[in-house]
Scaffold this active site. Structure first.
Site, PDB file in Angstrom:
ATOM      1  N   ASP A   1       0.738   2.048   8.089  1.00 27.27           N
ATOM      2  CA  ASP A   1       1.967   1.739   7.161  1.00 27.27           C
ATOM      3  C   ASP A   1       2.199   2.875   5.866  1.00 27.27           C
ATOM      4  O   ASP A   1       3.008   2.741   5.253  1.00 27.27           O
ATOM      5  CB  ASP A   1       1.656   0.448   6.502  1.00 27.27           C
ATOM      6  CG  ASP A   1       0.411   0.186   6.030  1.00 27.27           C
ATOM      7  OD1 ASP A   1      -0.588   1.103   6.268  1.00 27.27           O
ATOM      8  OD2 ASP A   1       0.115  -1.023   5.727  1.00 27.27           O
TER       9      ASP A   1
ATOM     10  N   ASP B   1      -4.935   3.358   5.245  1.00 23.70           N
ATOM     11  CA  ASP B   1      -3.881   2.487   5.299  1.00 23.70           C
ATOM     12  C   ASP B   1      -3.143   2.491   3.754  1.00 23.70           C
ATOM     13  O   ASP B   1      -3.679   2.999   2.893  1.00 23.70           O
ATOM     14  CB  ASP B   1      -4.578   0.870   5.023  1.00 23.70           C
ATOM     15  CG  ASP B   1      -3.412  -0.168   5.264  1.00 23.70           C
ATOM     16  OD1 ASP B   1      -3.089  -0.624   6.201  1.00 23.70           O
ATOM     17  OD2 ASP B   1      -2.759  -0.444   4.275  1.00 23.70           O
TER      18      ASP B   1
ATOM     19  N   HIS C   1      -8.179  -6.428   3.124  1.00 26.21           N
ATOM     20  CA  HIS C   1      -7.933  -7.340   2.283  1.00 26.21           C
ATOM     21  C   HIS C   1      -8.701  -8.422   1.844  1.00 26.21           C
ATOM     22  O   HIS C   1      -8.762  -9.074   0.609  1.00 26.21           O
ATOM     23  CB  HIS C   1      -6.534  -7.667   1.938  1.00 26.21           C
ATOM     24  CG  HIS C   1      -5.648  -6.464   1.778  1.00 26.21           C
ATOM     25  ND1 HIS C   1      -5.788  -5.581   1.028  1.00 26.21           N
ATOM     26  CD2 HIS C   1      -4.411  -6.073   2.791  1.00 26.21           C
ATOM     27  CE1 HIS C   1      -4.852  -4.441   0.934  1.00 26.21           C
ATOM     28  NE2 HIS C   1      -3.960  -5.004   2.189  1.00 26.21           N
TER      29      HIS C   1
ATOM     30  N   HIS D   1      -1.975   0.492   1.635  1.00 27.02           N
ATOM     31  CA  HIS D   1      -2.653  -0.308   0.774  1.00 27.02           C
ATOM     32  C   HIS D   1      -3.955  -0.189   0.530  1.00 27.02           C
ATOM     33  O   HIS D   1      -4.870  -0.051   1.399  1.00 27.02           O
ATOM     34  CB  HIS D   1      -2.199  -1.895   1.282  1.00 27.02           C
ATOM     35  CG  HIS D   1      -0.945  -2.224   1.351  1.00 27.02           C
ATOM     36  ND1 HIS D   1      -0.311  -2.199   2.787  1.00 27.02           N
ATOM     37  CD2 HIS D   1       0.168  -2.554   0.499  1.00 27.02           C
ATOM     38  CE1 HIS D   1       0.925  -2.235   2.612  1.00 27.02           C
ATOM     39  NE2 HIS D   1       1.307  -2.714   1.376  1.00 27.02           N
TER      40      HIS D   1
END
Length: 312
Positions: free
Chosen positions: A246, A162, A125, A164
């Site tokens: 996740d 992931d 990120h 996200h």
């Protein structure tokens, strides 16, 4: 040929405020499961610290310098509501980036066939001049540009599974034609990026958003229909993985329904790609995963595949 495991105790020293999901216990759970006898043949190595030069290839130097100036003697300084700088944060982040660069060196030298970096904090990120989403430096992007600049590669693939979207990796590599970045991720979800029409300046970015509640079958269809053909067409000389776990059905931060078998399947398909194009060279680095039991079992499944291919 075999599989390397890179980590460092400094990654345990980065402590977030109480109740934060990106906690020290994540890496402890991974370390515990990888101490099992079946993982005894991993080539274990301490992660070095990434140098300023490694970091500054992807971030402007003032970004790193601002973060360094924030480091407190104790406690935390907030960057935003999710991301905090503590006394050991940046040293851990340098270990994470250094792990990926060292792993790239190892696979390029033929010391090992593939590698997994059990490190924290995550990195995908972290944007060009913004730390966010628990991330400070763009770990996998740093590894990709290290491979290009230090090993002369011209085609590096990154797969991010992931839950996200890796907005930071996308931002850092938006104009980089030598890296093809592919991502599967839940949408809508933090950080709000990753639409299918976000393709980069050279059409080298492949986003496959998945609706909330998607099963492993939907994930596999996205991999088979978009990701793997795009990466195969690119014929990478090295495959990097942003391995966030996740998207697991038990993870508390999102709503995809993957299992350990899905992560193992994806790992095997990426290893197939690497076997076809680049002698099996794969470097994987930890991103998310916040249910400790699901994280540990998913990492174990991921590393089992890497080890199996490492002796291939």
């Amino acid at each position: 040929m075999n599989t390397a495991l890179l980590s460092h105790h400094d990654c345990l020293d980065h402590v977030n405020p109480p109740g934060h999901p990106e906690q020290v216990a994540r890496l402890r759970a991974i370390n515990a499961v990888l101490e099992a006898e079946e993982f005894a043949y991993l080539v274990r190595e301490d992660a070095p610290l990434a140098t300023d030069a490694m970091i500054d290839r992807v971030h402007p130097a003032p970004h790193r310098e601002r973060l360094e100036a924030m480091v407190p003697n104790e406690g935390w300084r907030p960057i935003d509501g999710d991301t905090f700088v503590g006394p050991a944060t940046l040293r851990a982040a340098r270990r994470a980036a250094g792990a990926v660069c060292r792993a790239v060196d190892m696979v390029m030298a033929g010391e090992v066939r593939n590698a997994f970096c059990a490190v924290r904090p995550p990195g995908h990120h972290a944007e060009l001049e913004r730390a966010m989403g628990f991330c400070y430096f763009g770990t996998v992007a740093i590894g990709a540009l290290h491979a290009i600049h230090e090993h002369g590669l011209s085609r590096v693939a990154i797969m991010d599974f992931d839950v996200h979207h890796g907005n930071g990796t996308q931002d850092l590599l938006w104009g980089e034609p030598r890296v093809r970045f592919a991502s599967t991720h839940q949408m809508p979800l933090y950080p709000g990026s990753g639409a299918a029409d976000e393709v980069g300046l050279h059409g080298q970015i492949v986003n496959v958003p998945l609706p909330p509640g998607s099963s492993g079958g939907v994930f596999r269809a996205g991999m088979l229909g978009r990701v793997l053909p795009e990466l195969d067409d690119f014929a990478p000389e090295l495959v990097l993985i942003s391995a966030g776990f996740d998207a697991h059905a038990r993870d508390p931060l999102a709503n995809l329904n993957l299992t350990e078998d899905d992560f193992a399947w994806a790992t095997a398909r990426l290893c197939d790609l690497a076997d076809k194009h680049c002698g099996g060279r794969v470097v994987s680095t930890l991103e998310g995963g916040y249910d400790l039991s699901a994280l540990a079992s998913s990492v174990a499944a991921h590393v089992r595949v890497l080890m199996d291919r490492g002796y291939g």
